[in-house]
Design a protein around this motif. Structure first.
Motif, PDB file in Angstrom:
ATOM      1  N   ASP A 262       5.193  85.321 139.014  1.00 27.87           N
ATOM      2  CA  ASP A 262       4.549  85.899 140.091  1.00 27.87           C
ATOM      3  C   ASP A 262       3.333  85.305 140.256  1.00 27.87           C
ATOM      4  OD1 ASP A 262       3.421  87.279 138.242  1.00 27.87           O
ATOM      5  OD2 ASP A 262       4.066  89.110 138.939  1.00 27.87           O
ATOM      6  N   TYR A 263       2.640  85.572 141.441  1.00 29.78           N
ATOM      7  CA  TYR A 263       1.199  85.191 141.646  1.00 29.78           C
ATOM      8  C   TYR A 263       0.450  85.455 140.343  1.00 29.78           C
ATOM      9  CZ  TYR A 263      -3.373  84.933 143.772  1.00 29.78           C
ATOM     10  OH  TYR A 263      -4.685  84.530 144.368  1.00 29.78           O
ATOM     11  N   ASN A 264       0.321  86.519 140.156  1.00 30.20           N
ATOM     12  CA  ASN A 264      -0.743  86.945 138.773  1.00 30.20           C
ATOM     13  C   ASN A 264      -0.293  86.362 137.681  1.00 30.20           C
ATOM     14  OD1 ASN A 264      -2.181  88.680 140.578  1.00 30.20           O
ATOM     15  ND2 ASN A 264      -0.581  90.588 140.215  1.00 30.20           N
ATOM     16  N   THR A 265       0.814  86.175 137.302  1.00 35.97           N
ATOM     17  CA  THR A 265       1.183  85.329 135.943  1.00 35.97           C
ATOM     18  C   THR A 265       0.750  83.957 136.237  1.00 35.97           C
ATOM     19  OG1 THR A 265       2.938  87.033 135.540  1.00 35.97           O
ATOM     20  CG2 THR A 265       2.987  85.170 134.525  1.00 35.97           C
ATOM     21  N   GLN A 266       1.159  83.431 137.245  1.00 29.69           N
ATOM     22  CA  GLN A 266       0.796  81.856 137.518  1.00 29.69           C
ATOM     23  C   GLN A 266      -0.728  81.788 137.377  1.00 29.69           C
ATOM     24  OE1 GLN A 266       0.681  80.482 141.665  1.00 29.69           O
ATOM     25  NE2 GLN A 266       1.064  78.316 140.962  1.00 29.69           N
ATOM     26  N   VAL A 267      -1.344  82.500 137.884  1.00 29.17           N
ATOM     27  CA  VAL A 267      -2.969  82.357 137.932  1.00 29.17           C
ATOM     28  C   VAL A 267      -3.565  82.729 136.703  1.00 29.17           C
ATOM     29  CG1 VAL A 267      -5.278  83.029 138.724  1.00 29.17           C
ATOM     30  CG2 VAL A 267      -3.214  82.898 140.396  1.00 29.17           C
ATOM     31  N   THR A 268      -3.141  83.613 135.821  1.00 26.60           N
ATOM     32  CA  THR A 268      -3.282  83.890 134.499  1.00 26.60           C
ATOM     33  C   THR A 268      -2.987  82.784 133.642  1.00 26.60           C
ATOM     34  OG1 THR A 268      -3.085  86.220 134.929  1.00 26.60           O
ATOM     35  CG2 THR A 268      -3.220  85.553 132.729  1.00 26.60           C
ATOM     36  N   LEU A 269      -1.718  82.284 133.737  1.00 26.43           N
ATOM     37  CA  LEU A 269      -1.245  81.164 132.846  1.00 26.43           C
ATOM     38  C   LEU A 269      -2.383  80.024 132.984  1.00 26.43           C
ATOM     39  CD1 LEU A 269       2.572  80.947 133.602  1.00 26.43           C
ATOM     40  CD2 LEU A 269       1.274  81.402 131.181  1.00 26.43           C
ATOM     41  N   PHE A 270      -2.892  79.699 134.176  1.00 28.20           N
ATOM     42  CA  PHE A 270      -3.586  78.379 134.548  1.00 28.20           C
ATOM     43  C   PHE A 270      -5.138  78.962 133.925  1.00 28.20           C
ATOM     44  CE2 PHE A 270      -7.221  76.685 137.170  1.00 28.20           C
ATOM     45  CZ  PHE A 270      -7.007  75.368 136.699  1.00 28.20           C
ATOM     46  N   ALA A 271      -5.727  80.240 134.345  1.00 29.33           N
ATOM     47  CA  ALA A 271      -6.985  80.557 133.889  1.00 29.33           C
ATOM     48  C   ALA A 271      -7.147  80.855 132.537  1.00 29.33           C
ATOM     49  CB  ALA A 271      -7.331  81.900 134.660  1.00 29.33           C
ATOM     50  N   SER A 272      -6.110  81.017 131.802  1.00 31.57           N
ATOM     51  CA  SER A 272      -6.235  81.353 130.122  1.00 31.57           C
ATOM     52  C   SER A 272      -6.081  79.771 129.486  1.00 31.57           C
ATOM     53  CB  SER A 272      -5.246  82.316 129.805  1.00 31.57           C
ATOM     54  OG  SER A 272      -3.938  81.834 130.064  1.00 31.57           O
ATOM     55  N   GLY A 273      -5.918  78.795 130.308  1.00 31.50           N
ATOM     56  CA  GLY A 273      -5.717  77.525 129.580  1.00 31.50           C
ATOM     57  C   GLY A 273      -4.322  77.029 129.148  1.00 31.50           C
ATOM     58  N   GLU A 274      -3.310  77.956 129.347  1.00 35.14           N
ATOM     59  CA  GLU A 274      -1.944  77.761 128.947  1.00 35.14           C
ATOM     60  C   GLU A 274      -1.399  76.590 129.815  1.00 35.14           C
ATOM     61  OE1 GLU A 274       0.567  81.015 128.042  1.00 35.14           O
ATOM     62  OE2 GLU A 274      -1.125  82.483 128.242  1.00 35.14           O
ATOM     63  N   THR A 275      -1.656  76.160 130.784  1.00 34.36           N
ATOM     64  CA  THR A 275      -1.458  75.334 131.745  1.00 34.36           C
ATOM     65  C   THR A 275      -2.366  74.461 132.326  1.00 34.36           C
ATOM     66  OG1 THR A 275      -1.114  76.282 133.670  1.00 34.36           O
ATOM     67  CG2 THR A 275       0.981  76.475 132.396  1.00 34.36           C
ATOM     68  N   ALA A 276      -2.140  73.101 132.796  1.00 33.76           N
ATOM     69  CA  ALA A 276      -3.544  72.246 133.119  1.00 33.76           C
ATOM     70  C   ALA A 276      -3.462  72.199 134.697  1.00 33.76           C
ATOM     71  CB  ALA A 276      -3.238  70.782 132.617  1.00 33.76           C
ATOM     72  N   MET A 277      -2.398  72.712 135.422  1.00 39.24           N
ATOM     73  CA  MET A 277      -2.538  72.643 136.709  1.00 39.24           C
ATOM     74  C   MET A 277      -1.774  73.805 137.477  1.00 39.24           C
ATOM     75  SD  MET A 277      -1.990  68.687 137.834  1.00 39.24           S
ATOM     76  CE  MET A 277      -0.692  68.428 136.381  1.00 39.24           C
ATOM     77  N   MET A 278      -1.942  73.936 138.735  1.00 37.93           N
ATOM     78  CA  MET A 278      -1.269  74.971 139.352  1.00 37.93           C
ATOM     79  C   MET A 278      -1.470  74.845 140.960  1.00 37.93           C
ATOM     80  SD  MET A 278      -2.957  78.727 139.528  1.00 37.93           S
ATOM     81  CE  MET A 278      -4.816  78.979 140.063  1.00 37.93           C
ATOM     82  N   GLN A 279      -0.521  74.976 141.667  1.00 36.58           N
ATOM     83  CA  GLN A 279      -0.643  74.965 143.278  1.00 36.58           C
ATOM     84  C   GLN A 279      -0.964  76.142 143.689  1.00 36.58           C
ATOM     85  OE1 GLN A 279       3.189  74.658 145.600  1.00 36.58           O
ATOM     86  NE2 GLN A 279       2.085  76.116 147.063  1.00 36.58           N
ATOM     87  N   GLN A 280      -2.478  76.185 144.422  1.00 40.50           N
ATOM     88  CA  GLN A 280      -2.994  77.297 144.671  1.00 40.50           C
ATOM     89  C   GLN A 280      -4.320  76.766 145.517  1.00 40.50           C
ATOM     90  OE1 GLN A 280      -2.051  80.077 145.657  1.00 40.50           O
ATOM     91  NE2 GLN A 280      -0.384  80.452 143.870  1.00 40.50           N
ATOM     92  N   GLY A 281      -4.839  77.608 145.999  1.00 41.22           N
ATOM     93  CA  GLY A 281      -6.084  77.289 146.824  1.00 41.22           C
ATOM     94  C   GLY A 281      -7.403  78.207 146.328  1.00 41.22           C
ATOM     95  N   ASN A 282      -8.517  78.159 147.264  1.00 40.78           N
ATOM     96  CA  ASN A 282      -9.933  78.591 146.671  1.00 40.78           C
ATOM     97  C   ASN A 282      -9.754  80.185 146.780  1.00 40.78           C
ATOM     98  OD1 ASN A 282      -9.777  78.044 149.354  1.00 40.78           O
ATOM     99  ND2 ASN A 282     -11.822  79.349 149.641  1.00 40.78           N
ATOM    100  N   TRP A 283      -8.675  80.911 147.320  1.00 43.66           N
ATOM    101  CA  TRP A 283      -8.468  82.167 146.979  1.00 43.66           C
ATOM    102  C   TRP A 283      -8.411  82.805 145.976  1.00 43.66           C
ATOM    103  CZ3 TRP A 283      -5.142  79.008 149.860  1.00 43.66           C
ATOM    104  CH2 TRP A 283      -4.105  78.584 149.274  1.00 43.66           C
ATOM    105  N   THR A 284      -7.972  81.858 144.827  1.00 42.29           N
ATOM    106  CA  THR A 284      -7.816  82.381 143.452  1.00 42.29           C
ATOM    107  C   THR A 284      -9.117  82.377 142.723  1.00 42.29           C
ATOM    108  OG1 THR A 284      -7.407  79.995 142.578  1.00 42.29           O
ATOM    109  CG2 THR A 284      -5.467  81.392 143.403  1.00 42.29           C
ATOM    110  N   GLN A 285     -10.136  81.986 143.302  1.00 42.86           N
ATOM    111  CA  GLN A 285     -11.487  81.738 142.539  1.00 42.86           C
ATOM    112  C   GLN A 285     -12.055  83.289 141.832  1.00 42.86           C
ATOM    113  OE1 GLN A 285     -13.466  78.832 142.317  1.00 42.86           O
ATOM    114  NE2 GLN A 285     -13.930  80.195 140.582  1.00 42.86           N
ATOM    115  N   VAL A 286     -11.820  84.227 142.492  1.00 46.00           N
ATOM    116  CA  VAL A 286     -12.064  85.537 142.044  1.00 46.00           C
ATOM    117  C   VAL A 286     -11.341  85.949 141.029  1.00 46.00           C
ATOM    118  CG1 VAL A 286     -12.613  87.988 142.669  1.00 46.00           C
ATOM    119  CG2 VAL A 286     -13.182  86.240 144.184  1.00 46.00           C
ATOM    120  N   GLN A 287     -10.149  85.823 140.833  1.00 46.80           N
ATOM    121  CA  GLN A 287      -9.304  86.147 139.935  1.00 46.80           C
ATOM    122  C   GLN A 287      -9.381  85.295 138.532  1.00 46.80           C
ATOM    123  OE1 GLN A 287      -5.363  86.635 140.762  1.00 46.80           O
ATOM    124  NE2 GLN A 287      -4.385  86.941 138.925  1.00 46.80           N
TER     125      GLN A 287
END
Length: 434
Positions: A262-287
């Motif tokens: 899901d969205y939260n998991t996707q952003v978490t995977l990217f933000a924690s350095g587990e993946t190098a990219m994700m399809q998203q936008g600037n709305w993810t900055q806060v999370q």
């Protein structure tokens, strides 16, 4: 910095204006007050019920609610957020059907404005109208009247981790599909997962991903109009074949189980350095900031072929608008709140520094682009250079985005491209006739 931001806004207006399809707006409302510090209104003992979809600003909205209530005695804000994996459109319809109609809610404009026209208050006479960027007025303009306040400007693409790219030896940022494929190979060779794909969310696919194919047409607005009229098909369309190649590339270089991500998991995977990219936008900055403050990142285009000039663009538009229920008993108080949001010093500060929004208003300055974060900075730079593609899903038939999401999710399972295109055409035709 101010001059740079003004330039960005001017170029954004010129670039996106070419793809806009709504009529010209000739409103003559006065400009907002210079200070935005009007005296608090008298006690009213009313509650404004707000129903909104942006989960990423829900926490900041709760803080804003306290700020507003403390300066406006007798006025309460009741804010309900439905978003993420939930279908906001379906939830909003359920609200109205049940009789629990919100006083303030969200509307995407264009066809969505037409769908809800009998419920939305005309806001043309509001003091903030003259301050809105012209391009940001278009989704909510009908018959020369403005029916909504734009939340902000947003953009999306492939957000990437600059440090992981450097470790993988990627020295040139990919602008073509072949270059992106090569980057993925280098990341995998370095033991990294290229993409976090949140394909468990229908909207990631049915709204943003599919729009890449639409936006790459020579005249996407015309293409959507002709598609709604049954004059063109997705099956056999060269651009959509190329779009599917890009989709396949993300699947071939994905995290495990993208359909249950899901969205939260996707952003978490990217933000924690587990993946190098994700399809998203600037709305993810806060999370992202909450998980990894100061993450070294940027935004890449979403290329569908090997034409660098054609593909080196981000997708930018107005995500949604604040609208007022025309039948609300507290609609004047609701209008007062919206005006305060974009004219008061407190409201402006929240828009830029708490929501991390790219403002859709001329007078709301971003004094330091870093305040919005690196994702927004890249989007602003692309916009200033005129390197943008437009958003078109608000002009699809009602309900189509959900169908597209489900169809593409099925494709992720079975990889039957002909079946996917055929079903897309079938559902588009069905919903166009409603």
């Amino acid at each position: 910095m101010k001059r740079k931001f003004v330039l960005f806004m001017v170029v954004m207006m010129l670039g996106l204006l070419l793809n806009a399809c709504a009529g010209r707006n000739d409103e003559t409302a006065p400009a907002p007050g210079a200070t935005g510090t009007a005296s608090p209104p008298p006690a009213k003992n009313v509650t404004i019920n707000m129903f909104q979809f942006k989960v990423e600003i829900a926490e900041a909205l709760d803080k804003l609610k306290n700020e507003y209530e403390s300066s406006h005695p007798g006025v309460k804000l009741n804010i309900e957020t439905v978003g993420g994996g939930a279908d906001y459109g379906a939830a909003l319809k359920a609200k109205f059907t049940s009789g629990a109609e919100p006083d303030v809610f969200n509307n995407g404009g264009f066809n969505e404005l037409i769908t809800w026209a009998d419920k939305i208050e005309d806001l043309t006479d509001q003091p903030w109208v003259a301050d809105v960027l012209d391009v940001a007025k278009k989704p909510m303009t009908k018959d020369g009247k403005l029916f909504g306040m734009p939340m902000n400007m947003e953009g999306y693409g492939f957000i990437y981790n600059k440090d992981m790219f450097q470790k993988a030896g990627i020295t040139t940022l990919p602008k073509t599909l072949s270059e992106l494929k090569d980057a993925c190979s280098k990341l995998k060779a370095a033991g990294m997962i290229p993409f976090a794909n949140g394909y468990g969310e229908w909207w990631v696919l049915g709204i943003h991903n599919f729009n890449v194919g639409v936006a790459h047409h020579d005249n996407p607005t015309q293409w959507v109009t002709e598609k709604n009229e049954g004059k063109v098909k997705i099956a056999g369309d060269k651009v959509f074949e190329e779009w599917a190649n890009m989709l396949d590339l993300t699947l071939d270089n994905s995290n495990k189980n993208p359909l249950t991500t899901d969205y939260n998991t996707q952003v978490t995977l990217f933000a924690s350095g587990e993946t190098a990219m994700m399809q998203q936008g600037n709305w993810t900055q806060v999370q992202i900031d909450k998980i990894s403050p100061n993450l070294n990142m940027g935004v890449l285009p979403m290329p569908i072929n090997d034409n660098a000039e054609e593909n080196d663009k981000l997708l930018v538009g107005v995500p949604s608008n604040w609208v007022v229920n025309k039948n609300s008993k507290v609609k004047e108080e609701a209008k007062e709140f919206l005006n305060w949001l974009v004219t008061s010093d407190v409201g402006k500060d929240y828009i830029v520094n708490q929501f991390k929004f790219i403002p859709a208003f001329k007078s709301i300055e971003v004094k330091d682009e870093k305040a919005l974060g690196p994702i927004a900075s890249d989007i602003m730079a692309y916009s200033a250079a005129g390197k943008v593609l437009s958003w078109h899903w608000f002009n699809y038939p009602d309900g189509l985005i959900n169908e597209l999401g489900a169809i593409i999710q099925s494709y992720v399972k079975n990889k039957n491209r002909n079946s996917m295109f055929s079903e897309m055409d079938k559902q588009w035709e069905r919903l166009s006739k409603k």
